[in-house]
Design a protein around this motif. Structure first.
Motif, PDB file in Angstrom:
ATOM      1  N   PHE A 124      -6.444 -12.642  24.967  1.00 24.76           N
ATOM      2  CA  PHE A 124      -7.706 -12.226  24.351  1.00 24.76           C
ATOM      3  C   PHE A 124      -8.311 -11.077  25.124  1.00 24.76           C
ATOM      4  O   PHE A 124      -8.375 -11.095  26.344  1.00 24.76           O
ATOM      5  CB  PHE A 124      -8.683 -13.402  24.314  1.00 24.76           C
ATOM      6  N   GLY A 141     -11.353  -8.655  26.361  1.00 23.41           N
ATOM      7  CA  GLY A 141     -12.784  -8.724  26.613  1.00 23.41           C
ATOM      8  C   GLY A 141     -13.205 -10.023  27.256  1.00 23.41           C
ATOM      9  O   GLY A 141     -12.412 -10.919  27.517  1.00 23.41           O
ATOM     10  N   ASN A 142     -14.503 -10.115  27.546  1.00 24.20           N
ATOM     11  CA  ASN A 142     -15.071 -11.323  28.131  1.00 24.20           C
ATOM     12  C   ASN A 142     -16.335 -11.684  27.360  1.00 24.20           C
ATOM     13  O   ASN A 142     -16.576 -11.159  26.267  1.00 24.20           O
ATOM     14  CB  ASN A 142     -15.360 -11.089  29.615  1.00 24.20           C
ATOM     15  N   VAL A 143     -17.138 -12.588  27.908  1.00 21.80           N
ATOM     16  CA  VAL A 143     -18.311 -13.105  27.190  1.00 21.80           C
ATOM     17  C   VAL A 143     -19.268 -11.975  26.796  1.00 21.80           C
ATOM     18  O   VAL A 143     -19.764 -11.913  25.667  1.00 21.80           O
ATOM     19  CB  VAL A 143     -19.054 -14.136  28.067  1.00 21.80           C
ATOM     20  N   LYS A 144     -19.496 -11.040  27.746  1.00 25.45           N
ATOM     21  CA  LYS A 144     -20.456  -9.957  27.503  1.00 25.45           C
ATOM     22  C   LYS A 144     -20.031  -9.127  26.275  1.00 25.45           C
ATOM     23  O   LYS A 144     -20.828  -8.880  25.367  1.00 25.45           O
ATOM     24  CB  LYS A 144     -20.515  -9.071  28.741  1.00 25.45           C
ATOM     25  N   THR A 145     -18.757  -8.737  26.231  1.00 27.20           N
ATOM     26  CA  THR A 145     -18.323  -7.908  25.102  1.00 27.20           C
ATOM     27  C   THR A 145     -18.411  -8.666  23.785  1.00 27.20           C
ATOM     28  O   THR A 145     -18.780  -8.096  22.755  1.00 27.20           O
ATOM     29  CB  THR A 145     -16.878  -7.432  25.300  1.00 27.20           C
ATOM     30  N   TYR A 146     -18.132  -9.987  23.842  1.00 29.31           N
ATOM     31  CA  TYR A 146     -18.203 -10.753  22.596  1.00 29.31           C
ATOM     32  C   TYR A 146     -19.638 -10.837  22.099  1.00 29.31           C
ATOM     33  O   TYR A 146     -19.888 -10.728  20.900  1.00 29.31           O
ATOM     34  CB  TYR A 146     -17.632 -12.162  22.796  1.00 29.31           C
TER      35      TYR A 146
END
Lengths: 375, 178
Positions: B94, B96-101
């Motif tokens: 996957f 990205g991380n939480v921020k990008t989502y």
């Protein structure tokens, strides 16, 4: 609505009364339902006619080729062997439907359907007579060229899905040939469209008359050349000899339809013969005056319609005969010659025609060369 | 009534085939499903009264681009390369991380609300005269507009196409032996 078969029928008093009667009994405006029923019946009748034309095409091919090779041809089933096509159809219908083990099943099923849908779609704008045209679209020629390209797609996918070298080569040749020859064909159509000022068959046939002097074929030198470019182009687009490379028997067994049996094969064969009929009909409408009869005998009445349809079918049958005649007289072309003919000869000639017609319109307007000579 | 039926059928054809294009694992099937989607879009144009656009859609996309696409698929790889195995697809990590989502979700929300706002306007205008009684031809209008008001665009695009044609001819030319 006025340029459709519904419009033609609704101009009679009986039909108007029928619509009123249906509306009063049903309790709502029934004109759309009546229109739908007329469209449906006309389409079904045309479908039957189309299938018969395909069958007659195979019969004509066998009979004329036999005539040219001094053989009797099919002569056992019915008078002059005319029921032979029914026998052929029954044989194909009852055959086992074989799908090769390594074939791509989905594409193998869908390819013949695409081919036949593409041809039947063009029947919607076929100008049989001034009233008997399912729908005279404003973009009729555009639509016909667009929908008939499904045939090329069907041939290509059929060749691909069979998973056989012969089919593959045939399908690739077919697709390349159809895409290439579309260009001179469309450009030759544009030459006529320039003079007609419209893409619908009503507009194209409006300025033509029954006699040969009024045809676009003899309108001016450019349309005269355009007719022959168009004719050579349609031979290649429908995979007829001398351009029958996609199914050349001597090299590819039967080309793209080698692996198809029974009804699937019949779909491909019918699609080919019906497409020849359709492009011959377009040739007659574009260049040879279509359904127009001299002095407009019969007018808009039902007798006039029958006469016009007779005129249309006569012209188309003559062109069809020439197509078959060419098949059994000329040898097959080579692939590189085929592409050379299209890109180095036909396309420049078609462009020259188009520019020449534009110049003609600029200087002489819509006058034909007979107008210029005799006035 | 008739228009609504045509609209629903073409919209269904477009959406279902588009979904099939994305989810099929065989690239050749994707091209065939794309055919359904393109024909559906042509039907949508027809319900909007744009007959020229619908015919052009059929002519250009179905007759030209799709065949070229299938040619390209066939010439660039064998059958084994065409199948996209699901295992390898799931092994993609996957991105990205939480921020990008979170940012992506917010952006999607804003875009979606703007989209619905735009569609609402169109839907309101469409419902006013939902039944097009007089079906007008667009081809004359388009032809006239192309050679009068928009003649510059027309000419520039023809120069662009000529450039593309010459480029294609140059690429396809056989290399001469020195």
């Amino acid at each position: 609505m006025e340029h459709t078969i519904v419009g033609y029928f609704l101009q009679f008093e009986i039909m108007k009364n029928l619509v009123e009667m249906a509306s009063s009994t049903l309790g709502f405006n029934a004109s759309s339902i009546i229109a739908f029923i007329i469209f449906l019946t006309a389409s079904l009748i045309l479908l039957l006619i189309a299938a018969t034309i395909g069958g007659l095409g195979t019969f004509a091919e066998r009979k004329i080729s036999a005539d040219m090779q001094m053989r009797p041809g099919p002569n056992r089933v019915g008078p002059y062997g005319i029921v032979q096509m029914v026998a052929d159809f029954i044989k194909l219908f009852l055959k086992e439907d074989i799908v090769p083990v390594n074939a791509d099943r989905f594409l193998f099923y869908i390819a013949p359907i695409l081919a036949i849908v593409g041809v039947l779609g063009t029947f919607a704008v076929l100008p049989i007579s001034s009233g008997l045209i399912i729908s005279d679209l404003n973009v009729a020629l555009f639509y016909a060229v667009g929908i008939s390209s499904l045939v090329g797609l069907g041939i290509f996918l059929g060749g691909y899905a069979s998973n056989s070298k012969w089919s593959m080569l045939g399908g690739m040749r077919g697709a390349a040939q159809i895409v290439s020859y579309e260009i001179p064909v469309i450009l030759s159509m544009f030459t006529v469209i320039l003079f007609a000022g419209g893409l619908s068959f009503g507009a194209i046939l409006e300025n033509q008359s029954g006699g040969p002097i009024g045809w676009y074929l003899f309108h001016n030198p450019f349309t005269f050349i355009a007719f022959f470019v168009y004719f050579i182009g349609i031979l290649a687009e429908t995979n007829r000899a001398p351009f029958d490379l996609p199914e050349s028997e001597s090299e590819l067994v039967s080309g793209y339809n080698t692996e198809f049996t029974g009804m699937r094969y019949a779909f491909f064969a019918l699609a080919e013969y019906m497409e020849v009929f359709v492009v011959a009909a377009f040739a007659s409408a574009l260049f040879l005056g279509g359904y127009k009869i001299p002095f407009n005998i019969g007018g808009d009445s039902l007798i006039g319609q029958v006469l016009q349809a007779g005129m249309f079918f006569t012209k188309v049958a003559l062109i069809y005969y020439v197509v078959i005649w060419i098949r059994w007289t000329l040898p097959r072309m080579r692939v590189d010659n085929l592409m050379t003919l299209c890109w180095k000869y036909l396309t420049p000639i078609a462009f020259f025609n188009l520019i020449g017609s534009a110049v003609w319109i600029y200087y002489f307007g819509n006058k034909s060369m007979w107008n210029l000579i005799f006035s | 009534m008739f228009l609504q039926v045509v609209f629903i059928l073409s919209a269904l054809l477009t959406v279902v085939s588009a979904v099939m294009v994305v989810f099929t694992r065989h690239i050749m099937y994707a091209a065939v499903y794309l055919l359904g989607s393109l024909i559906g879009v042509a039907g949508l144009y027809l319900t909007l009264g744009a007959d020229t656009l619908a015919a052009t859609q059929l002519l250009v996309y179905v007759g030209g681009i799709l065949i070229i696409m299938i040619f390209a698929i066939m010439l660039t790889g064998g059958q084994d390369f065409m199948k996209n195995s699901r295992k390898s697809f799931l092994q993609v990590p996957f991105m990205g991380n939480v921020k990008t989502y979170v940012f992506g979700g917010l952006a999607a929300l804003v875009m979606g609300s703007i989209g619905t706002k735009l569609i609402m306007n169109v839907a309101d205008r469409f419902s006013e005269h939902s039944e097009m009684l007089s079906y007008q031809s667009t081809i004359e209008v388009i032809g006239e507009a192309l050679v009068t008001d928009h003649v510059l665009v027309f000419e520039i695009s023809s120069v662009l196409l000529l450039g593309a044609l010459i480029g294609a001819a140059t690429i396809a030319r056989p290399i001469k032996k020195q």
